[in-house]
Design a protein around this motif. Structure first.
Motif, short mmCIF file in Angstrom:
data_model
loop_
_atom_site.label_atom_id
_atom_site.label_comp_id
_atom_site.label_asym_id
_atom_site.label_seq_id
_atom_site.Cartn_x
_atom_site.Cartn_y
_atom_site.Cartn_z
N ILE A 1 -12.12 28.71 -0.14
CA ILE A 1 -12.13 27.61 1.22
C ILE A 1 -11.01 26.88 1.13
O ILE A 1 -10.89 25.84 0.35
CB ILE A 1 -13.28 27.09 1.24
CG1 ILE A 1 -14.60 28.02 1.22
CG2 ILE A 1 -13.50 26.23 2.54
CD1 ILE A 1 -16.02 27.48 1.29
N ALA A 2 -9.84 27.31 1.86
CA ALA A 2 -8.68 26.29 1.91
C ALA A 2 -8.95 25.06 2.80
O ALA A 2 -8.36 23.82 2.52
CB ALA A 2 -7.65 26.89 2.70
N GLY A 3 -9.91 25.02 3.76
CA GLY A 3 -10.37 23.78 4.42
C GLY A 3 -10.95 24.19 5.82
O GLY A 3 -11.57 25.50 5.77
N PHE A 4 -11.31 23.44 6.46
CA PHE A 4 -12.13 23.57 7.65
C PHE A 4 -11.35 23.05 8.80
O PHE A 4 -10.36 22.11 8.90
CB PHE A 4 -13.25 22.58 7.58
CG PHE A 4 -14.05 23.06 6.27
CD1 PHE A 4 -15.02 24.13 6.53
CD2 PHE A 4 -14.27 22.13 5.33
CE1 PHE A 4 -15.97 24.31 5.27
CE2 PHE A 4 -14.74 22.67 4.11
CZ PHE A 4 -15.71 23.73 4.14
N THR A 5 -11.59 23.67 10.12
CA THR A 5 -11.17 23.11 11.37
C THR A 5 -12.31 23.26 12.37
O THR A 5 -13.36 23.59 12.39
CB THR A 5 -9.93 23.82 11.82
OG1 THR A 5 -9.39 23.35 12.65
CG2 THR A 5 -10.24 25.33 12.02
N VAL A 6 -11.89 22.97 13.50
CA VAL A 6 -12.94 22.73 14.75
C VAL A 6 -12.45 23.97 15.59
O VAL A 6 -11.37 24.35 15.93
CB VAL A 6 -12.53 21.48 15.74
CG1 VAL A 6 -13.64 21.48 16.81
CG2 VAL A 6 -12.70 20.27 14.63
N MET A 7 -13.56 24.76 16.35
CA MET A 7 -13.30 25.46 17.27
C MET A 7 -14.05 25.17 18.41
O MET A 7 -15.32 24.88 18.05
CB MET A 7 -13.69 27.06 16.81
CG MET A 7 -13.55 28.20 17.64
SD MET A 7 -14.24 29.79 17.05
CE MET A 7 -12.88 30.22 16.13
N ASN A 8 -13.91 25.71 19.67
CA ASN A 8 -14.46 25.85 20.86
C ASN A 8 -14.86 27.30 21.11
O ASN A 8 -13.92 27.89 21.75
CB ASN A 8 -14.10 24.93 22.11
CG ASN A 8 -14.93 24.85 23.16
OD1 ASN A 8 -16.23 25.49 23.14
ND2 ASN A 8 -14.82 24.32 24.05
N ASP A 9 -15.97 27.78 20.77
CA ASP A 9 -16.24 29.31 21.07
C ASP A 9 -16.55 29.43 22.34
O ASP A 9 -17.86 29.86 22.84
CB ASP A 9 -17.28 29.76 19.83
CG ASP A 9 -17.41 31.13 20.20
OD1 ASP A 9 -16.84 31.91 20.81
OD2 ASP A 9 -18.64 31.59 20.01
N VAL A 10 -15.89 29.29 23.55
CA VAL A 10 -16.04 29.53 24.87
C VAL A 10 -16.77 30.90 24.97
O VAL A 10 -15.98 31.71 24.53
CB VAL A 10 -14.68 29.26 25.66
CG1 VAL A 10 -15.00 29.36 26.99
CG2 VAL A 10 -14.34 27.86 25.41
N VAL B 1 -6.19 21.83 9.90
CA VAL B 1 -7.16 22.29 8.74
C VAL B 1 -7.29 21.10 7.75
O VAL B 1 -6.13 20.47 7.30
CB VAL B 1 -6.41 23.33 8.08
CG1 VAL B 1 -7.21 24.03 6.95
CG2 VAL B 1 -6.32 24.65 9.10
N THR B 2 -8.54 20.56 7.62
CA THR B 2 -8.70 19.61 6.53
C THR B 2 -9.15 19.96 5.26
O THR B 2 -10.01 20.86 5.36
CB THR B 2 -9.60 18.64 7.12
OG1 THR B 2 -9.09 18.13 8.37
CG2 THR B 2 -9.69 17.40 6.22
N THR B 3 -8.47 19.81 4.12
CA THR B 3 -8.90 20.45 2.91
C THR B 3 -10.45 19.78 2.49
O THR B 3 -10.63 18.52 2.76
CB THR B 3 -7.97 20.01 1.73
OG1 THR B 3 -7.61 18.66 1.70
CG2 THR B 3 -6.59 20.97 2.03
N PRO B 4 -11.19 20.45 1.56
CA PRO B 4 -12.52 20.12 1.40
C PRO B 4 -12.61 18.61 0.78
O PRO B 4 -13.43 18.05 0.84
CB PRO B 4 -12.94 21.40 0.63
CG PRO B 4 -12.08 22.61 0.97
CD PRO B 4 -10.75 21.81 1.22
N ASP B 5 -11.60 18.42 0.01
CA ASP B 5 -11.65 17.13 -0.75
C ASP B 5 -11.60 15.93 0.09
O ASP B 5 -12.20 14.77 -0.15
CB ASP B 5 -10.50 16.81 -1.67
CG ASP B 5 -8.97 17.16 -0.98
OD1 ASP B 5 -8.97 17.90 -0.46
OD2 ASP B 5 -8.34 15.99 -0.83
N GLU B 6 -11.23 15.94 1.23
CA GLU B 6 -11.26 14.94 2.24
C GLU B 6 -12.56 14.91 3.24
O GLU B 6 -12.84 13.81 4.00
CB GLU B 6 -9.99 15.02 3.28
CG GLU B 6 -8.78 14.95 2.67
CD GLU B 6 -7.72 14.43 3.69
OE1 GLU B 6 -7.91 14.29 4.88
OE2 GLU B 6 -6.61 14.41 3.16
N VAL B 7 -13.35 15.73 2.96
CA VAL B 7 -14.71 15.97 3.74
C VAL B 7 -16.04 16.06 2.89
O VAL B 7 -17.11 16.73 3.68
CB VAL B 7 -14.47 16.87 4.97
CG1 VAL B 7 -13.59 16.67 6.08
CG2 VAL B 7 -14.37 18.29 4.39
#
Length: 273
Positions: A139-148, A176-182
């Protein structure tokens, strides 16, 4: 660390957020940067202003986008379903993706356009049948999606894909935010959607039925995951289709999908390109 792909006059560039600057990582997009092993930016790398940055999809051309349906208990209940024993999976394709602030064109073929905020896992390394710490490290990181979603097409059959793969329909980003920040690879973050300022969805990613590490393990059992691949983890309660009466996007609305610590997608619904 926050990472992005931005559009510039000379094409897209992978960048790292450094204060109010976006530092060039030396690759055309985050997918290419991740595939190269996520090298550090070179000394004297070009930098771009965060203000006014034109965000492309965080990974413009992932080899695959795997989406999970029915992964928040409240959403499962509002859709009249039982809690699943296994993840419900369906695909998206790169042609569906938009930048975080791009307009969303309402297809003329539908009168049932809906919103779905989702936490997205961004894969950072090639894995197959990953387990435990290997899945976590992927897991490189996380981001936001709007799955329209195009609901009337989605429910034409018992299989959802045709309601999920409309061209240029799915904002993803901006970072993309790395896991250590969240808080690690199983983050508990507030997730929400507003439409013209009205809160439509609000939940916490800590309530996911199948968490990010499990999803990497499960999906990598089926197929090899590559750097830059995206896994959308599902949406919480509050979608327009489940309301009484149903509420759909008709054009002119501003939809904001946001996740604590990750950022937001802000998109205007337009009725022509």
């Amino acid at each position: 660390m926050k990472l992005a792909t931005i559009r510039t006059a000379s094409g897209t560039r992978a960048v790292r957020l450094d204060g109010e600057a976006l530092v060039d990582l030396g690759y055309p997009d985050l997918g290419a940067w991740l595939a190269a092993g996520s090298p550090a930016a070179s000394a004297g790398a070009a930098a771009y202003s965060l203000e006014g940055a034109d965000f492309a999809p965080v990974v413009p051309n992932p080899s695959k986008i795997v989406c999970v349906g029915h992964n928040y208990t409240n959403h499962i209940k509002e859709m009249g379903r039982e809690l699943p024993s296994y993840p419900t999976l369906f695909p998206k394709f790169a042609d569906t993706l938009l930048g975080a602030n791009d307009p969303i064109v309402k297809p003329p073929e539908t009168d049932a356009l809906d919103w779905e905020v989702e936490l997205v896992i961004v894969i950072g390394r090639k894995v197959r049948r990953a387990r435990g710490t290997e899945a976590e490290a992927a897991i490189a990181g996380f981001t936001v999606m709007n799955d329209v979603s195009v609901r009337d097409w989605q429910f034409r059959t018992i299989e959802w894909t045709q309601g999920k793969i409309w061209d240029s329909s799915t904002p993803v980003g901006p970072f993309v935010t790395t896991p250590d920040e969240v808080g690690g690879v199983r983050p508990a973050l507030v997730v929400s959607t507003t439409v013209d300022g009205q809160v439509m969805q609000s939940d916490n990613t800590g309530t996911l039925l199948f968490d990010p590490v499990f999803l990497v393990e499960y999906i990598s059992t089926l197929i090899t995951l590559h750097p830059g691949d995206l896994i959308a983890t599902g949406t919480p309660a509050g979608v327009g289709h489940a309301r009484d009466p149903k509420v759909y996007l008709v054009g002119g609305e501003t939809v904001v999908t946001q996740i604590e610590g990750l950022g937001r997608c802000t998109n205007t619904i337009v009725t022509d390109a």
